[in-house]
Write a protein that holds these residues in place. Sequence first.
Motif, mmCIF file in Angstrom:
data_model
loop_
_atom_site.group_PDB
_atom_site.id
_atom_site.type_symbol
_atom_site.label_atom_id
_atom_site.label_comp_id
_atom_site.label_asym_id
_atom_site.label_seq_id
_atom_site.Cartn_x
_atom_site.Cartn_y
_atom_site.Cartn_z
ATOM 1 N N ALA A 57 0.828 -1.208 0.000
ATOM 2 C CA ALA A 57 0.000 0.000 0.000
ATOM 3 C C ALA A 57 0.865 1.262 0.000
ATOM 4 C CB ALA A 57 -0.919 0.008 1.211
ATOM 5 N N THR A 58 0.603 2.138 -0.946
ATOM 6 C CA THR A 58 1.248 3.457 -0.958
ATOM 7 C C THR A 58 0.312 4.516 -0.378
ATOM 8 O OG1 THR A 58 0.503 3.816 -3.227
ATOM 9 C CG2 THR A 58 2.729 2.933 -2.932
ATOM 10 N N ASN A 59 -0.935 4.148 -0.157
ATOM 11 C CA ASN A 59 -1.979 4.973 0.456
ATOM 12 C C ASN A 59 -2.409 6.143 -0.416
ATOM 13 O OD1 ASN A 59 -2.092 3.259 2.639
ATOM 14 N ND2 ASN A 59 -0.737 4.502 3.891
ATOM 15 N N ASP A 60 -1.615 7.183 -0.552
ATOM 16 C CA ASP A 60 -2.009 8.357 -1.318
ATOM 17 C C ASP A 60 -0.764 9.187 -1.595
ATOM 18 O OD1 ASP A 60 -1.580 10.317 0.893
ATOM 19 O OD2 ASP A 60 -3.244 9.244 1.798
ATOM 20 N N GLY A 61 -0.948 10.348 -2.182
ATOM 21 C CA GLY A 61 0.188 11.178 -2.572
ATOM 22 C C GLY A 61 0.422 12.391 -1.689
#
Length: 183
Positions: A57-61
């Motif tokens: 998971a990178t989740n968001d920016g």
Amino acid sequence: FLSNRNFDVTNDSVLLVKIPDIIGATDSTLTVTPIVSSLPYGVPPNGRQPDTSATLATNDGRVLGGFIKGSELQFVSTSINPANGAAAIYLGTISNFNTSPTLQGRIFSIDTLDLAYPNISYTGNIGGLNQSIISFNYSGPNTYPGFGAILNDGAAFSDMVNIKSGDTSIKLLTGKEQRWGDY
């Protein structure tokens, strides 16, 4: 403070939030200045890894780190590299942030890897350019998750220096998405 549109598929706006006085001052005014980047950013995809269908998971920016030196503010976030669809590092450099801010965006990416959870550390001003080290997690379809860093000399990025190589994929949670760097 900085904020961006961290869940947008693509966006070019960053919000510069200023509190010009001490916190709690009765006459303090909060200002929010939208700045348009020279390079759009976007929500990053999950990291790939070998030997498993589990992704990282990178989740968001969202903006994850930054520094101010002189009239320049540099910050980093995870983004998508539109050239190859991989998770990459977005470096934003805001010049003249106190007076008339302009934002120059750059993306650091490695074709065979997904990069995420960056942070940035100021390392000096050489030849009039603020230099920094950017550290981050990496993984890829043929590379176990690890930790690396690059030097940003103010004009170009160095090759990645491997700090710690992984020796297996991450598969600890019951779902497909695994956590790997947001702590």
